[in-house]
Design a protein around this motif. Sequence first.
Motif, PDB file in Angstrom:
ATOM      1  N   ASP A 242       0.845  -1.197   0.000  1.00  0.00           N
ATOM      2  CA  ASP A 242       0.000   0.000   0.000  1.00  0.00           C
ATOM      3  C   ASP A 242       0.883   1.250   0.000  1.00  0.00           C
ATOM      4  O   ASP A 242       1.544   1.549   0.993  1.00  0.00           O
ATOM      5  N   PRO A 243       0.896   2.027  -1.087  1.00  0.00           N
ATOM      6  CA  PRO A 243       1.766   3.211  -1.122  1.00  0.00           C
ATOM      7  C   PRO A 243       1.336   4.295  -0.141  1.00  0.00           C
ATOM      8  O   PRO A 243       2.185   5.037   0.371  1.00  0.00           O
ATOM      9  N   LEU A 244       0.037   4.384   0.159  1.00  0.00           N
ATOM     10  CA  LEU A 244      -0.406   5.415   1.088  1.00  0.00           C
ATOM     11  C   LEU A 244       0.049   5.122   2.512  1.00  0.00           C
ATOM     12  O   LEU A 244       0.194   6.039   3.320  1.00  0.00           O
ATOM     13  N   ARG A 245       0.277   3.857   2.803  1.00  0.00           N
ATOM     14  CA  ARG A 245       0.793   3.503   4.122  1.00  0.00           C
ATOM     15  C   ARG A 245       2.157   4.139   4.352  1.00  0.00           C
ATOM     16  O   ARG A 245       2.420   4.742   5.392  1.00  0.00           O
ATOM     17  N   SER A 246       3.042   4.050   3.354  1.00  0.00           N
ATOM     18  CA  SER A 246       4.369   4.658   3.472  1.00  0.00           C
ATOM     19  C   SER A 246       4.274   6.178   3.523  1.00  0.00           C
ATOM     20  O   SER A 246       5.027   6.835   4.253  1.00  0.00           O
ATOM     21  N   LEU A 247       3.344   6.750   2.755  1.00  0.00           N
ATOM     22  CA  LEU A 247       3.219   8.203   2.724  1.00  0.00           C
ATOM     23  C   LEU A 247       2.627   8.740   4.019  1.00  0.00           C
ATOM     24  O   LEU A 247       2.896   9.884   4.401  1.00  0.00           O
ATOM     25  N   THR A 248       1.822   7.935   4.709  1.00  0.00           N
ATOM     26  CA  THR A 248       1.328   8.334   6.021  1.00  0.00           C
ATOM     27  C   THR A 248       2.485   8.488   6.999  1.00  0.00           C
ATOM     28  O   THR A 248       2.531   9.441   7.787  1.00  0.00           O
TER      29      THR A 248
END
Length: 347
Positions: free
Chosen positions: A170-176
């Motif tokens: 999940d790319p949004l997980r890293s961006l969070t």
Amino acid sequence: MGLEVFDLPPRAAEVAVEVTALANLPASLAERAEAILHPLRQVIPFQAVRIALLDPELRRHEPLTCHGHNDRIREYMTTPQDYDEVERLGLRGTTPLRIRDLPVPLQEIPTWMELFRPAGFRDGLGVGLVTHDGRPIGFLGLNTDTPAHLSPAACNLMRLLAPTIAHAVDPLRSLTVLARIVQRMTAATVLTTSGGTLPLPGLPTHPLLEATSVVLPAVIAHLGRTPDYATFLAPYDRPPTEAGHVRITLLGCDGPPPRHLRAVVAVSAPGDLHELTGTELEILGALVNGATAASIAVARGIPVKNVDGHLERIRFKLTVADQATAVLRAAREGLYIPAGLAAGSRS
């Protein structure tokens, strides 16, 4: 398909535990995707595999890991035609589908007949990667040289593992995590290449981060610089706020897939403004953007001497000797309001 959830292949529990552990490794998305392939292969012998992320703006799948396919297939996999076909055949759903389960006869699927079957594949399985909170973020596809490997039990295992694999990539997980490094951050979003925004899991959003906000054009104007980072101030007079301003911080994320995610944009408390007024912060913003005292005077409809008076007070408040140093400090510390956010009428 009438598959029973309790019908699982041998070692399924062991594989599930290993995949869960790998999904939480402190590694890149591609590294986690690659690591997950090993336990999967232990229970589903496959000859080819891909884990890819959705790029809905370019209508394509961006591969994180891809093995066993020839060059023609790999080239096709990154096209909008592949993106559309996966959608049309229902392969992006949470229930794994084998080639034999598709709603269309194999003879009517040109890619299967012209690409996959000539390459020696006799079956395949596709499943959408959807996070536990319901966000579709990617696609996993397997191909085998025999239908025997993709048993109902294997499909059940993939259905159970798909959300965990989605969590892993999940790319949004890293961006969070990236957004949380902004001090006193109160809200954040992701800016996409088309100018849209996406919420970050577990983080609140903010009116200034909505797609129609005047802040986003100012953010876009700062993108592409080196470093791909900026911080500045925005007027905001609704609670919670401090001194009528909030701080906007952008952290560029251009590079790894999916490439439609352009930057993390965070809202935080403004920090120490050194008693600079809104007008002074706007003047600093104009100077950071290359304006002169004379052009600022014209733009604001005030005498140049009034601008010079503001500049003298700015130098005093920032304890610097000259205007150039004041502008450098304002740019470095984000002590300015970009021109697009300035009221332009205060004096």
